[in-house]
Design an enzyme around this catalytic site. Structure first.
Site, PDB file in Angstrom:
ATOM      1  N   SER A   1      23.637 -34.001 -15.700  1.00 26.16           N
ATOM      2  CA  SER A   1      22.283 -34.818 -15.679  1.00 26.16           C
ATOM      3  C   SER A   1      22.332 -35.809 -16.725  1.00 26.16           C
ATOM      4  O   SER A   1      23.273 -36.262 -17.240  1.00 26.16           O
ATOM      5  CB  SER A   1      21.215 -33.924 -16.015  1.00 26.16           C
ATOM      6  OG  SER A   1      19.949 -34.329 -15.872  1.00 26.16           O
ATOM      7  N   ASN A   2      21.240 -36.325 -17.221  1.00 32.61           N
ATOM      8  CA  ASN A   2      21.385 -37.323 -18.288  1.00 32.61           C
ATOM      9  C   ASN A   2      19.943 -37.289 -19.204  1.00 32.61           C
ATOM     10  O   ASN A   2      19.088 -36.178 -18.911  1.00 32.61           O
ATOM     11  CB  ASN A   2      21.098 -38.701 -17.632  1.00 32.61           C
ATOM     12  CG  ASN A   2      20.180 -38.973 -16.517  1.00 32.61           C
ATOM     13  OD1 ASN A   2      18.880 -38.806 -16.841  1.00 32.61           O
ATOM     14  ND2 ASN A   2      20.549 -39.294 -15.376  1.00 32.61           N
ATOM     15  N   PHE A   3      19.806 -38.000 -19.921  1.00 27.92           N
ATOM     16  CA  PHE A   3      18.673 -37.890 -21.004  1.00 27.92           C
ATOM     17  C   PHE A   3      17.391 -38.467 -20.682  1.00 27.92           C
ATOM     18  O   PHE A   3      16.376 -38.403 -21.571  1.00 27.92           O
ATOM     19  CB  PHE A   3      19.015 -38.606 -22.460  1.00 27.92           C
ATOM     20  CG  PHE A   3      20.292 -37.955 -23.019  1.00 27.92           C
ATOM     21  CD1 PHE A   3      20.171 -36.712 -23.550  1.00 27.92           C
ATOM     22  CD2 PHE A   3      21.468 -38.679 -23.284  1.00 27.92           C
ATOM     23  CE1 PHE A   3      21.096 -35.932 -24.120  1.00 27.92           C
ATOM     24  CE2 PHE A   3      22.472 -37.792 -23.897  1.00 27.92           C
ATOM     25  CZ  PHE A   3      22.236 -36.769 -24.430  1.00 27.92           C
ATOM     26  N   SER A   4      17.159 -38.875 -19.138  1.00 28.86           N
ATOM     27  CA  SER A   4      15.765 -39.429 -18.840  1.00 28.86           C
ATOM     28  C   SER A   4      14.764 -38.393 -19.051  1.00 28.86           C
ATOM     29  O   SER A   4      14.944 -37.012 -18.799  1.00 28.86           O
ATOM     30  CB  SER A   4      15.686 -39.805 -17.698  1.00 28.86           C
ATOM     31  OG  SER A   4      14.645 -40.037 -17.186  1.00 28.86           O
TER      32      SER A   4
ATOM     33  N   ALA B   1      16.385 -42.186 -13.191  1.00 29.31           N
ATOM     34  CA  ALA B   1      17.772 -42.202 -13.760  1.00 29.31           C
ATOM     35  C   ALA B   1      18.675 -41.288 -12.932  1.00 29.31           C
ATOM     36  O   ALA B   1      18.726 -40.295 -13.280  1.00 29.31           O
ATOM     37  CB  ALA B   1      17.681 -41.812 -15.107  1.00 29.31           C
TER      38      ALA B   1
END
Ligand code: C5P
Length: 408
Positions: A213-216, A281
């Site tokens: 995943s990512n930091f959004s 994101a």
């Protein structure tokens, strides 16, 4: 019979600070109560030298709060609860000192602490002597508050308590009520419109316990959803996993996990949407296969993930866009920003792209602020300074509305 005030049933924190104009706060409280609002007064310690808590509690029907706790009972006043309870937070009069504390976050009293905790729309009505008002420090602090999304109800010119004449008189209570009523009245600029928004990250499973995943955090997308709903739109918010909740009843949230699920939900809502805003994101890659069982280190000492590119949701909608639909994308860039953003707008068939740079402090993932530049397909560019994400959401929707008008 007079029309019902839009402030009826609204919760208002009225902050009073230590200035001579505090006597006008009694009339302001009276007018707000008459408009049907619930008014909770917070006074700074020095405000009590100018007007008594008894006057204010009698007018509002609620005990006035000044300290963090009541000395004789030990009762704790939660600034967090108060901040969240408020629909509107108004400081009138606001002295140069309180304005400076609000601008810099010096939370050494109940009023400024509650201000930092509130999610309400904030209004400040400055009142001070003309030289204090004109001082570069006051000008700078007011500018900071504006950038933070605070509405400044300008002081008027006239005779001041010092008998000098100039700018510094607190706006009249009726004017302050009018400013609050204008903000409380529902904006209808998007009434009858359906707005589709994607928000948050996507989560791509590797096995039952692991993911990419990512930091959004979804803050920007949720802020736009609230603003669009407040302007009268029906909003479909397709959201990846985030820790946020949409509060406006006109927002229906479709919870998704992966990019493929997000694409499916967005494609379902898009044909009926007038405006689609892609803030998500989306993970660029997903594992080609999802393991049914947890991958064990002992069994798989050399674990290689085979990733495949995810579908581009914005580009897919862009290819299906029909005349009259507006498609908006975001570009979070680290280098060659403007060119990358413009290229992206063209490649994905967007009408408008909102660029934020990771090089700007306070912009990007997880922050409560953002600094954007908006490029429109018609060549128009607007650059904004650092603001709260709620204020940025309003700027973005203003841009979209202008874009829609120019295309009509
Ligand atoms: O290509 P890039 O990821 O930088 O593009 C960002 C814009 O495209 C954002 O508006 C984002 O929501 C959207 N996007 C998308 N699907 C993807 C990748 C990006 O909708 N797979």
């Amino acid at each position: 019979m007079t029309a019902k005030s839009p402030l009826s049933g609204r919760n208002i924190v009225l902050g009073i600070t230590g200035g001579i104009a505090a006597y006008k706060s009694a009339l302001l409280a009276r007018l707000l109560v008459k408009a049907g609002a619930e008014v909770q007064v917070i006074m700074t310690p020095s405000a009590r030298e100018f007007i008594t808590p008894l006057t204010m509690s009698t007018l509002t029907g609620r005990p006035v709060i000044t300290e963090f706790f009541t000395a004789n009972t030990g009762e704790w006043h939660s600034h967090v609860d108060l901040g969240l309870w408020a629909h509107f937070f108004v400081v009138a009069p606001a002295t140069a000192c309180t304005i400076a504390k609000m601008a810099t976050g010096v939370a050494d009293n109940m009023l400024v602490t509650s201000y930092l905790s509130t999610r309400a729309r904030v209004f400040v009505a400055p009142a001070m002597d003309l030289d204090m008002m004109a001082h570069p420090s006051t000008t700078r602090n007011l500018e900071t508050l504006r950038a933070d999304g605070v509405t400044i109800i300008e002081a008027a010119e006239g005779e001041l308590a010092s008998h000098l004449c100039g700018k510094g008189r607190m706006a009249e209570p009726a004017e302050i009520v009018a400013a609050l009523e204008a903000a409380a009245a529902p904006e209808t600029t998007l009434a009858g419109h359906h707005v589709l928004i994607t928000a948050g990250p996507t989560v791509e499973r590797i096995d039952p316990v692991r993911f990419i995943s990512n930091f959004s955090t979804g803050k920007m997308g949720y802020a736009i959803a609230e603003e669009a709903a407040a302007r009268g739109a029906r909003v479909t918010l397709v959201s990846g996993p985030v820790a946020l909740h949409a509060s406006h009843p006109a927002i229906s949230v479709v919870h998704v996990e992966s990019a493929r699920e997000m694409l499916e939900a967005a494609q379902k809502a898009f044909p009926d949407a007038d405006i689609a805003i892609m803030t998500a994101a989306v993970a660029d890659y997903a594992p080609a296969t999802v393991e049914q069982h947890k991958i064990k280190r002992e069994h798989t000492p050399d674990c290689r993930l085979h990733l495949t590119a995810n579908p581009d949701i914005a580009a897919t909608l862009g290819a299906a866009k029909r005349h009259g639909q507006l498609l908006v994308g975001f570009a979070l860039e680290t280098d060659n920003e403007e060119q990358n953003a413009r290229d992206k707008m063209q490649r994905k068939n967007l009408d408008l792209i909102v660029m934020n740079s990771l090089q700007d402090a306070g912009a990007g993932f997880g922050t409560d602020t953002n600094k954007i530049t908006v490029f429109r397909a018609d060549g128009h560019t607007s650059r904004y300074h650092l603001k709260s994400k709620a204020a940025v959401a309003a700027d973005i929707l203003n841009e979209i509305e202008q874009c829609a008008h120019s295309q009509a």
